[in-house]
Design an enzyme around this catalytic site. Structure first.
Site, short mmCIF file in Angstrom:
data_model
loop_
_atom_site.label_atom_id
_atom_site.label_comp_id
_atom_site.label_asym_id
_atom_site.label_seq_id
_atom_site.Cartn_x
_atom_site.Cartn_y
_atom_site.Cartn_z
N PRO A 9 22.01 60.56 15.15
CA PRO A 9 20.82 59.87 15.60
C PRO A 9 20.35 59.71 17.07
O PRO A 9 20.36 58.96 17.70
CB PRO A 9 21.16 58.25 14.95
N ASN A 99 17.71 73.66 16.97
CA ASN A 99 17.47 74.97 17.62
C ASN A 99 18.27 76.27 17.29
O ASN A 99 19.31 75.98 16.84
CB ASN A 99 17.18 74.74 19.10
N ALA A 125 11.10 64.71 22.25
CA ALA A 125 11.80 63.27 22.22
C ALA A 125 12.99 63.28 23.23
O ALA A 125 13.51 64.16 23.43
CB ALA A 125 11.95 63.18 20.89
N LYS A 176 10.42 81.13 18.66
CA LYS A 176 10.91 79.84 19.33
C LYS A 176 12.21 80.33 20.32
O LYS A 176 12.10 79.70 21.42
CB LYS A 176 11.29 78.56 18.14
N GLU A 257 23.60 73.91 25.03
CA GLU A 257 23.34 74.72 23.72
C GLU A 257 23.16 76.30 24.06
O GLU A 257 22.38 77.10 23.69
CB GLU A 257 22.34 74.30 22.85
#
Ligand SMILES: NC(=O)c1ccc[n+]([C@@H]2O[C@H](COP(=O)([O-])OP(=O)(O)OC[C@H]3O[C@@H](n4cnc5c(N)ncnc54)[C@H](OP(=O)(O)O)[C@@H]3O)[C@@H](O)[C@H]2O)c1
Length: 292
Positions: A9, A99, A125, A176, A257
């Site tokens: 979350p 992603n 976000a 992307k 990442e």
């Protein structure tokens, strides 16, 4: 009543949890590493949504759900897999909302491929504290046209978040990746999107994206020759102080990442015999600069 479990979350998982909780037909469980009492989502207009989902921090206390939404970072696969052992039954569908271009490959060792749904998300976000999330703009998701797509669309039908099935999902995720791979320069320099206005930096961005395009095409994505220019123009027209998540993670001393955004170009390039020296250099330097 659909039982939906959200694993992780953070910025994305917290935003989706808050919106999903607005439908009383959904029974929501949150699988968290850091616990919190309730969830507050601040919307782009400043208003708040609060939610009181069931929060678990111990995988052994979880039971199979109808849907599991995985919203951890791409490098948290092992920790996430502990939850999947308990949350996934024979009829559970698992949406991987992350992603990169390897959603299915990442989780195929833990969940039957027929139960997986890869999801591309555009949703700005940030997590301000456990349970406190700020959504900065509109959100959209793209999923492949597949047997699970229609039901996934329905989960969000009551929200302003759009979900669109696309027959050429591969091209969407590689487009992307072209944008995200070039963002590594901000993480290296610890400077926001405005670095694309420097001509030398813009030229390195184009080289990163050209490598991404070559590898993506070898993988079957349909990527236009103008992609490199589109990416540079995108960064140049973004708010100059925009900070991408790789940059934010490096600045905060968190893991990055890098593998999902640049390492994948190097690894898949090797598979196809395509040289990717610029991405290779970026991966090495970011690995060396990141937390050990
Ligand atoms: N944020 C964005 O604007 C955005 C936009 C598009 C795509 N994405 C992608 O969406 C994915 C999620 O990103 P994010 O920004 O939401 O990341 P994030 O804010 O760092 O959230 C990740 C969450 O996963 C939790 N987590 C890690 N290991 C866990 C475990 N074993 N069990 C339970 N929870 C665990 C973390 O817990 P802790 O609280 O303990 O750290 C954190 O709450 C990434 O692939 C990202 O690239 C993000």
């Amino acid at each position: 009543m659909k039982h939906i479990a959200i694993v992780g979350p953070g910025a994305i998982g917290g935003t989706l949890t808050a919106w999903l909780s607005r439908n009383s037909e959904h029974d929501i469980t949150v699988a968290a590493r850091s616990t919190f009492a309730s969830l507050t989502l601040q919307l782009p207009d400043g208003s708040l949504i609060t939610a009181q989902p069931r929060i678990l921090t111990e995988p052994n206390s979880a039971a199979p759900a109808d849907w599991v939404l995985v919203t951890t970072k791409a490098y948290d696969v092992i920790g996430t897999s502990q939850w999947l052992k308990r949350l996934v039954g024979p009829r559970t569908r698992v949406a991987i909302i992350q992603n990169g271009v390897e959603h299915v490959e990442r989780f195929a060792p833990y969940v039957a491929v027929e139960q997986l749904l890869p999801v591309m998300i555009d949703l700005p976000a940030e997590r301000q504290a456990p349970g406190r999330i700020r959504q900065r703009g509109a959100g959209r998701m793209i999923v492949p046209e597949s047997p699970h797509a229609a039901e996934f669309v329905q989960l969000f039908a009551h929200t302003p978040l759009t979900v669109t099935p696309d027959a050429d999902f591969k091209t969407q995720v590689w487009k992307k990746l072209c944008v995200n791979s070039a963002g590594a320069l901000s993480a290296m320099l610890l400077k926001p999107a405005m670095i694309a206005r420097h001509d030398g930096v813009a030229e390195i961005m184009r080289a990163i994206v050209r490598e991404c395009v070559a590898v993506g095409r070898a993988e079957g994505a349909r990527l236009d020759d103008s992609m490199a220019e589109q990416v540079v123009n995108g960064y140049r027209s973004a708010p100059p102080d925009s900070v991408n998540s790789l940059h934010a993670d490096r600045a905060a001393g968190r893991p990055m990442e890098t593998d999902a955004r640049n390492g994948v170009i190097v690894r898949l390039g090797r598979k196809h015999g395509i040289a990717t020296p610029i991405n290779q250099m970026i991966v090495a330097l970011l690995e060396a600069a990141g937390p050990t």
